[in-house]
Design a protein around this motif. Structure first.
Motif, short mmCIF file in Angstrom:
data_model
loop_
_atom_site.label_atom_id
_atom_site.label_comp_id
_atom_site.label_asym_id
_atom_site.label_seq_id
_atom_site.Cartn_x
_atom_site.Cartn_y
_atom_site.Cartn_z
N HIS A 170 2.38 0.26 -9.53
CA HIS A 170 0.99 0.79 -9.75
C HIS A 170 0.60 -0.96 -9.21
N GLU A 171 1.09 -1.86 -9.31
CA GLU A 171 0.26 -3.05 -9.49
C GLU A 171 1.00 -3.89 -7.57
N PRO A 172 0.55 -4.24 -6.96
CA PRO A 172 0.71 -5.02 -5.67
C PRO A 172 2.24 -6.13 -6.33
N VAL A 173 3.66 -6.45 -5.31
CA VAL A 173 4.29 -6.71 -5.76
C VAL A 173 4.16 -8.37 -4.74
N ALA A 174 4.26 -9.27 -5.11
CA ALA A 174 3.91 -10.66 -4.40
C ALA A 174 5.40 -11.23 -3.46
N PHE A 175 5.67 -10.04 -2.43
CA PHE A 175 6.95 -10.62 -2.47
C PHE A 175 7.23 -12.27 -1.78
N LEU A 176 5.96 -12.86 -0.87
CA LEU A 176 5.83 -14.25 -0.65
C LEU A 176 6.55 -14.94 -1.64
N SER A 177 5.45 -15.15 -2.54
CA SER A 177 5.56 -15.52 -3.92
C SER A 177 6.03 -15.59 -4.66
N GLU A 213 0.89 -0.92 -0.31
CA GLU A 213 0.22 0.56 -0.28
C GLU A 213 0.92 1.57 -0.08
N VAL A 214 1.93 0.70 0.63
CA VAL A 214 2.69 2.28 0.90
C VAL A 214 3.52 2.74 -0.32
N LEU A 215 4.00 1.60 -1.03
CA LEU A 215 5.03 1.87 -2.21
C LEU A 215 3.91 2.07 -3.11
N GLN A 216 2.39 1.41 -3.04
CA GLN A 216 1.59 1.93 -4.63
C GLN A 216 1.21 3.63 -3.90
N LEU A 217 0.96 3.99 -3.15
CA LEU A 217 0.83 5.80 -2.67
C LEU A 217 2.31 6.32 -2.93
N LEU A 218 3.29 5.16 -2.49
CA LEU A 218 4.85 6.55 -3.11
C LEU A 218 4.47 6.68 -5.15
N GLY A 219 3.51 5.49 -5.32
CA GLY A 219 4.04 5.61 -7.12
C GLY A 219 5.75 4.79 -7.38
#
Length: 319
Positions: free
Chosen positions: A167-174, A158-164
């Motif tokens: 643009h899409e969520p990153v599946a870090f754990l996958s 959410e923070v990464l998207q707010l900061l631009g």
């Protein structure tokens, strides 16, 4: 070997050595009495179960006496070295342990130095307490925090998207390429405070007169750290480094099973998880025991080799 002559009476060197040991034990009998419960615990839970390593050399059947099982020698060791998964699990084990050694080993040293340099005693105690707390948090809780924080719906995305930034969520754990870094960070976060305790104790043992002499010679704070503090804890650093090299094949177990998944198995599967899967889940107890015994033998060899090198280089060693 010739006998030693004392007061015209021949004394066997072995008897003389035995008398010396007996006198030493008698003199320190109170300490030995205090050690009895610890020695009994180690003998019961650490040495007595070692007879079970015979499972690695037999075709063990649960419930069947060891002597009635078929002797297979080094069969299961050979199977492990011929396993198609050998390269993968060794790569993951050495990669995770190597990152932990590279970043995780100096981290407690740096934290101990920083805490020691704090001037305010209350804040120093607060910092110590806060740094110790993660050690007492179970990996189940840590994995839950990581899923909540790093999941596709987690706070970090959410923070990464707010900061631009994304643009899409990153599946870090996958994604497997992130796993080694995440497991290293979690290991450091969980163990850095607890590991700093030993270094803080070593720092506390440094003579204050050395700091006073350094101040007279014009050493600043960094100079005192480099010329007084670090040499003062050098012995502790070397001994703990030797022990960590011996455990380089212990890349973790709980964290891999809890944080890893089928999509990251290619990156999280290490020797311990492999032995658990084949030795316990599939019921191949002899195969799992052989893997564990081999890992322990390699660890002991690494400790002895590293200890010998350290003794030659720095004249410091465990034994």
């Amino acid at each position: 070997m010739s006998d030693i002559i004392i007061d015209n009476m021949p004394v066997n060197p072995k008897q003389s050595k035995f008398r010396h040991i007996f006198k030493t034990v008698k003199k320190e009998r109170q300490l030995w009495i205090l050690c009895i419960p610890l020695v009994a615990w180690v003998a019961t839970f650490a040495y007595y179960p070692m007879y079970g390593i015979i499972i690695a050399f037999i075709k063990y059947v649960p419930g069947k006496p060891f002597l009635d099982c078929q002797w297979v020698g080094l069969k299961y060791f050979q199977q492990f070295f011929e396993s198609p998964d050998l390269f993968l699990i060794l790569r993951n084990t050495l990669a995770i342990s190597g990152l932990d050694l590279l970043f995780g080993f100096p981290a407690p040293i740096l934290l101990a130095i920083l805490i020691n340099e704090l001037a305010f005693k209350r804040f120093k105690k607060f910092a110590q307490t806060v740094s110790y707390m993660p050690h007492f948090v179970s990996w189940v809780v840590v994995s839950s925090i990581m899923f909540t924080t790093l999941g596709t719906d987690g706070v970090f995305n959410e923070v990464l998207q707010l900061l631009g930034i994304v643009h899409e969520p990153v599946a870090f754990l996958s994604k497997g390429e992130y796993f080694w870094g995440l497991i290293t960070i979690s290991n450091i976060w969980k163990g850095i405070g607890w590991g700093s305790i030993i270094y803080l104790s070593a720092i506390a043992g440094i003579d204050e007169e050395l700091y006073q002499a350094g101040a007279v010679d014009g050493l600043g704070r960094f100079g005192m750290i480099w010329h007084i503090l670090l040499p003062g804890i050098k012995t502790t650093i070397v001994l703990l480094f030797i022990l960590q090299i011996g455990g380089i094949l212990n890349a973790g177990f709980e964290q891999q099973l809890l944080i890893g998944n089928s999509q990251t198995r290619e990156y999280y599967d290490v020797i311990d998880t492999y032995a658990y899967r084949y030795g316990i889940q599939l019921g191949r107890y002899s195969y799992g025991a052989a893997i564990g015994l081999m890992k322990s033998a390699i660890g002991l060899s690494l400790v002895l080799i590293t200890n010998k090198i350290a003794k030659k280089v720095s004249d410091l060693s465990i034994i």
